[in-house]
Design an enzyme around this catalytic site. Structure first.
Site, short mmCIF file in Angstrom:
data_model
loop_
_atom_site.label_atom_id
_atom_site.label_comp_id
_atom_site.label_asym_id
_atom_site.label_seq_id
_atom_site.Cartn_x
_atom_site.Cartn_y
_atom_site.Cartn_z
N ASP A 66 14.30 29.80 61.23
CA ASP A 66 15.01 28.68 61.84
C ASP A 66 15.79 28.09 60.67
O ASP A 66 15.21 27.43 59.81
CB ASP A 66 14.04 27.64 62.41
CG ASP A 66 14.79 26.50 63.08
OD1 ASP A 66 15.82 26.06 62.54
OD2 ASP A 66 14.35 26.04 64.15
N HIS A 67 17.08 28.37 60.61
CA HIS A 67 17.79 28.06 59.36
C HIS A 67 17.86 26.56 59.09
O HIS A 67 18.10 26.16 57.96
CB HIS A 67 19.17 28.73 59.32
CG HIS A 67 20.21 28.02 60.12
ND1 HIS A 67 20.33 28.17 61.49
CD2 HIS A 67 21.19 27.16 59.77
CE1 HIS A 67 21.34 27.44 61.92
NE2 HIS A 67 21.88 26.82 60.90
N HIS A 100 16.01 24.28 66.48
CA HIS A 100 16.40 23.29 65.47
C HIS A 100 16.03 21.85 65.83
O HIS A 100 15.48 21.11 65.02
CB HIS A 100 17.91 23.35 65.21
CG HIS A 100 18.45 24.74 65.04
ND1 HIS A 100 17.77 25.71 64.34
CD2 HIS A 100 19.60 25.32 65.48
CE1 HIS A 100 18.49 26.83 64.34
NE2 HIS A 100 19.59 26.63 65.04
C1 BG6 Z 1 22.73 28.38 65.37
C2 BG6 Z 1 23.29 28.42 66.75
O1 BG6 Z 1 21.34 28.57 65.39
O2 BG6 Z 1 23.01 27.12 64.78
C3 BG6 Z 1 24.80 28.15 66.72
O3 BG6 Z 1 23.07 29.68 67.34
C4 BG6 Z 1 25.07 26.87 66.00
O4 BG6 Z 1 25.32 28.11 68.04
C5 BG6 Z 1 24.38 26.83 64.65
O5 BG6 Z 1 26.47 26.77 65.81
C6 BG6 Z 1 24.52 25.47 63.97
O6 BG6 Z 1 24.09 25.58 62.65
P1 BG6 Z 1 24.69 24.68 61.51
O7 BG6 Z 1 23.93 25.05 60.29
O8 BG6 Z 1 26.15 24.98 61.41
O9 BG6 Z 1 24.45 23.26 61.95
#
Ligand code: BG6
Length: 485
Positions: free
Chosen positions: A177-178, A240
């Protein structure tokens, strides 16, 4: 060697994630001295590329993503390409031979990371093929990294998990989960538990509500096929948003070990109040953007979206039914094609019982703690102080801290940290199966309730902050969304 070492095998090496996130992250680890020279990256995909073509792609991806571009030749020489058919057993044999060969060239101690950066329908079968074909029998450790989506609902997630667990132990599985790699998401815990002035107030006696917004300016770009099948709830909330809720709401862990932290997060997720289908509209709002000022609406983005009822926006009031949080709404909000790209948490404290310093009753300035996740990382605290001059009127003042040096969306850094954690075997910032399961249970209750009624879409103009109903959601509780800038 004294540096962590491994071979990283990337399934889906010609894909977008590899290009935009993984190669640049590995490069940063290399440049920052986090990994030495004893590593190799094996890229797998269907295309019949050569090592040279692959290396050129790796170099291009780094040139596009960063300002420093030194040592690109040396760096890319660690990359190897192997044309691969995930359904063909002989592909796995060939891969094993290649790995053994590379293990003779690089001192990786037989450590292997298998990173699945590709379509989820193959996750289960790849995991099992790796096991059956002996790719887990290297001399060192083996870890499996899995990108989202982890299932489409609780049932499919369970099925996928059973397949993977058939071949890998839970502690070998790193579910990405980045958001958990983002600096300020990791900071939530520290801000809470390292400050006497916050943690004692961090409960339903002193906090009136918490607001979490993750808005995006972009639409679905090239990902319409995936996204239309997913929607904002599965794409952002299941993972997230609920992870941020868990970090904001959890009890202090007794130790900073992955097990202790996780068990506190799991308790929060278990306490989420499931959505009652009768009351879904009281608690949740879904939206889909329509065209506005020459920006296309979602349904115009591709021909097969013409009748789509997929939500590109969701706002909700999440209740955590436990002793600390009973009665405190956690409002969440996320969507595509909104006014700006921003992820922010606002903690709103209760007003004091009697305030003599307001000009009038309606003007309230509760204390706010704002955690800026992106694009500007930092913390802002709103206090009240005397307005300079005659009289005793209070006005809000702002104490701000900005994280130095980071002024952009920090996703590459997030992947860099997570990859490093995987190499050193720290699972703290990866999602355990228990977290995934409880998040799906909650999200399923919402999606089931919504499925019963066809939404009236589109209902918010591209470039806005979402449908009006998302504002009403707070207004009926006597609150409002605090501006995100
Ligand atoms: C991803 C989603 O997990 O997170 C994307 O699949 C989304 O749709 C992205 O744009 C958002 O990540 P960040 O780091 O740009 O807020």
């Amino acid at each position: 060697t004294d540096k962590p070492n491994a071979i990283i095998v990337i399934f889906g090496a010609t894909g977008d994630l590899s290009k935009r996130k993984l190669f640049p992250s590995i490069y940063r680890l290399y440049k920052n001295g986090k990994i030495g020279e004893e590593f190799a990256v094996v890229g797998l995909a269907r295309r019949p590329w050569t090592n040279d073509v692959f290396r050129e792609n790796v170099r291009n991806s780094i040139e596009q993503s960063s300002s420093k571009e030194e040592d690109l030749e040396d760096f890319s020489s660690h990359f190897y390409y192997h044309s691969f058919d995930v359904t063909d057993t002989s592909s796995y044999d060939d891969l094993n031979n290649l790995l053994e060969d590379l293990e003779g060239h690089y001192q990786t101690d037989g450590n292997r990371i298998f990173y699945l950066a590709m379509a989820p329908e193959y996750f289960g079968s790849i995991a099992n093929q790796l096991e059956e074909n002996g790719l887990k029998n290297g001399k060192g450790w083996t870890r499996l990294v899995i990108e989202k989506p982890f299932g489409h609902d609780l049932d499919s997630a369970k099925e996928l998990n059973n397949q993977i667990r058939h071949a890998f132990d839970e502690d070998q599985i790193y579910r990405i989960d980045h958001y958990l790699g983002k600096e300020m998401v990791q900071n939530i815990e520290v801000i809470r538990f390292a400050n006497g002035i916050f943690e004692h107030l961090w409960n339903n006696r002193f906090i009136s509500n918490i607001q979490i917004t993750s808005s995006e300016k972009l639409g679905v770009e090239e990902r319409a096929r995936y996204y239309d099948h997913s929607g904002a709830t599965r794409d952002m909330v299941q993972n997230h948003m609920l992870q941020m809720v868990a970090l904001l709401a959890m009890e202090p862990p007794i130790k900073l070990t992955p097990e202790e932290i996780r068990s506190e997060k799991v308790k929060v997720l278990r306490a989420l109040r499931l959505v009652d289908p009768e009351k879904v509209n009281e608690f949740f709002v879904r939206g889909q953007y329509g065209s506005s000022n020459s920006i296309k609406g979602y349904r115009e983005e591709a021909t097969d979206l013409a009748n789509s009822t997929t939500e590109t926006f969701v706002a909700g009031k999440v209740m955590i039914d436990n002793y600390r949080w009973a009665g405190v709404p956690f409002y969440i909000r996320t969507g595509k094609k909104m006014k700006e790209k921003s992820t922010k948490i606002v903690v709103e404290f209760n007003d004091i019982p009697m305030n003599l310093y307001y000009k009038n009753e309606t003007e309230k300035h509760p204390n706010l703690l704002i955690i800026n996740i992106q694009p500007n990382e930092g913390i802002t605290l709103y206090l009240n102080a005397k307005k300079a001059g005659i009289g005793s009127i209070a006005e809000p003042i702002k104490l701000s801290y900005t994280n130095n040096g980071v002024d952009d969306i920090n996703t590459p850094e997030a992947y860099e940290k997570l990859l490093y954690d995987c190499i050193i075997g720290d699972t703290t910032n990866f999602t355990h199966w228990d977290e995934v399961a409880h998040s799906w249970e909650f999200v399923d209750s919402l999606l089931d309730a919504w499925a019963a009624v066809t939404p009236d879409f589109p209902n918010y103009p591209a470039g806005s902050m979402g449908p009006e109903a998302a504002n009403d959601l707070l207004e009926k509780d006597g609150f409002h969304w605090w501006p995100i800038t």
